[in-house]
Design a protein around this motif. Structure first.
Motif, PDB file in Angstrom:
ATOM      1  N   GLN A 181       0.871  -1.176   0.000  1.00 25.31           N
ATOM      2  CA  GLN A 181       0.000   0.000   0.000  1.00 25.31           C
ATOM      3  C   GLN A 181       0.904   1.221   0.000  1.00 25.31           C
ATOM      4  OE1 GLN A 181      -2.408  -1.976   3.284  1.00 25.31           O
ATOM      5  NE2 GLN A 181      -3.931  -0.654   2.377  1.00 25.31           N
ATOM      6  N   THR A 182       1.036   1.801  -1.188  1.00 27.61           N
ATOM      7  CA  THR A 182       2.018   2.879  -1.363  1.00 27.61           C
ATOM      8  C   THR A 182       1.668   4.120  -0.553  1.00 27.61           C
ATOM      9  OG1 THR A 182       0.842   3.308  -3.400  1.00 27.61           O
ATOM     10  CG2 THR A 182       2.998   2.277  -3.610  1.00 27.61           C
ATOM     11  N   THR A 183       0.395   4.226  -0.162  1.00 35.98           N
ATOM     12  CA  THR A 183       0.002   5.408   0.624  1.00 35.98           C
ATOM     13  C   THR A 183       0.454   5.296   2.073  1.00 35.98           C
ATOM     14  OG1 THR A 183      -2.104   4.333   0.963  1.00 35.98           O
ATOM     15  CG2 THR A 183      -2.028   6.023  -0.762  1.00 35.98           C
ATOM     16  N   LYS A 184       0.870   4.114   2.482  1.00 35.82           N
ATOM     17  CA  LYS A 184       1.268   3.931   3.882  1.00 35.82           C
ATOM     18  C   LYS A 184       2.760   4.202   4.066  1.00 35.82           C
ATOM     19  CE  LYS A 184      -2.129   0.720   5.707  1.00 35.82           C
ATOM     20  NZ  LYS A 184      -2.412  -0.630   6.139  1.00 35.82           N
ATOM     21  N   ARG A 185       3.050   5.099   4.960  1.00 37.72           N
ATOM     22  CA  ARG A 185       4.441   5.461   5.250  1.00 37.72           C
ATOM     23  C   ARG A 185       5.231   4.243   5.745  1.00 37.72           C
ATOM     24  NH1 ARG A 185       7.124  10.209   7.175  1.00 37.72           N
ATOM     25  NH2 ARG A 185       9.316   9.625   7.078  1.00 37.72           N
ATOM     26  N   HIS A 187       4.843   1.122   5.030  1.00 33.15           N
ATOM     27  CA  HIS A 187       5.208   0.238   3.922  1.00 33.15           C
ATOM     28  C   HIS A 187       6.436   0.779   3.180  1.00 33.15           C
ATOM     29  CE1 HIS A 187       1.411  -2.429   3.272  1.00 33.15           C
ATOM     30  NE2 HIS A 187       1.649  -2.232   4.555  1.00 33.15           N
ATOM     31  N   ALA A 188       6.401   2.072   2.864  1.00 37.17           N
ATOM     32  CA  ALA A 188       7.521   2.681   2.119  1.00 37.17           C
ATOM     33  C   ALA A 188       8.821   2.570   2.930  1.00 37.17           C
ATOM     34  CB  ALA A 188       7.206   4.141   1.808  1.00 37.17           C
ATOM     35  N   PRO A 208       0.714  -5.003  -5.593  1.00 40.65           N
ATOM     36  CA  PRO A 208      -0.055  -4.029  -4.803  1.00 40.65           C
ATOM     37  C   PRO A 208      -1.173  -4.710  -4.022  1.00 40.65           C
ATOM     38  CG  PRO A 208      -0.763  -3.986  -7.097  1.00 40.65           C
ATOM     39  CD  PRO A 208       0.383  -4.966  -7.022  1.00 40.65           C
TER      40      PRO A 208
END
Ligand SMILES: Nc1ncnc2c1ncn2[C@@H]1O[C@H](COP(=O)(O)OP(=O)(O)OP(=O)(O)O)[C@@H](O)[C@H]1O
Ligand SMILES: [Mg+2]
Length: 256
Positions: A181-185, A187-188, A208
């Protein structure tokens, strides 16, 4: 012929979703594929609408019995066969632990079918057991889905340590980020940390988090077949392209 395992010692990380879509993508690329469902839950068999193989006991599975070959079913897709699981597979560990050289038994059992396929994909149950060790010794490549969260990261690091401590071939371990989930900090940050700590270990392709993948339970078909243009299907095809190279399928002559 190459054996590729979808494995993690952690449950629910996307092993089966990866095995099912990778099996379909490899078969669609013209390779003869056997998807071997080693998990008594039988999820990958379910996704391909294949019924459990009731007559295939753990003894028959590991003794090179012709029942193993007889239990293989054609899927709805060209080039793709399924060896379905059944509840007897829950006894694999007890059975293997009573055998001589249990860790080499899976490779021996699969020898019965290796001439018929270019790829054998193993969908593994979530454990670090005698069966897992047999998988590690049989597989040419072990594909490990990792959800970019703290616990999933920790489990992956435990697996790397287990390989190092037991003189297992770490070069066969290939990790891939799953349910990203690219919107989650978090995860990044976790992906950046893991890639920094284990350069080249992770595939470039990332799967994804996608409702289309969850729908596979309703459609009972790979997302690469039902929604080939979806983001998830494209990601699985990208995983497939990388796995072909990493497992040496691009150089494979086809001989066993
Ligand atoms: N990319 C994804 N996006 C959203 N949901 C996903 C994704 N991949 C898998 N899932 C869902 O997460 C759940 C676990 O996935 P899956 O069964 O593939 O994991 P697993 O590692 O094989 O689990 P187990 O350890 O129980 O065998 C399923 O409900 C599946 O639909
Ligand atoms: Mg599974």
């Amino acid at each position: 012929m190459k054996i590729i395992a979808c494995y993690s010692n952690k449950g629910g990380v996307g092993k089966t979703a990866t095995a099912v879509n990778l099996a379909h993508a490899l078969a669609a690329s013209g390779r003869r594929v056997l998807l071997c469902d080693l998990d008594p839950q039988g999820a990958s068999s379910f996704y391909f609408r294949v019924k459990p193989s009731r007559k295939l006991s753990e003894a028959r599975f590991f003794d090179g019995d012709e029942k193993m070959v007889e239990s293989i079913r054609a899927s709805d897709y060209e080039n793709l066969d399924i060896l379905p699981a059944n509840m007897a597979f829950r006894n694999f560990d007890v059975f293997l632990s009573q055998m001589k050289q249990p860790r080499s038994r899976l490779k021996k059992a699969l020898a019965a079918v290796r001439a018929d396929y270019e790829v054998i994909l193993l969908d593994c149950p979530p454990s670090l057991s005698t069966l897992s060790e047999a998988v590690f010794r049989a597989a040419d490549a072990i594909l490990v889905p990792v959800i970019p969260t703290t616990l999933s990261q920790r489990t992956f690091e435990q697996l790397l340590a287990f390989f190092a401590e037991n003189d297992l071939p770490t070069d066969r371990l290939h990790a891939m980020f799953s349910m990203v989930q690219t919107t989650k900090r978090l995860h990044a940050d976790t992906m950046a940390e893991l890639q920094g700590a284990c350069p080249d270990r992770f595939l470039t392709a990332r799967i994804p988090f996608a409702t289309d993948v969850e729908r596979m339970g309703i459609d009972r078909a790979p997302v690469t077949a039902t929604l080939p243009n979806s983001a998830a299907a494209r990601a699985y095809r990208a995983v497939c392209a990388e796995v072909v190279v990493r497992a040496g399928l691009d150089r494979d002559t086809g001989t066993a």
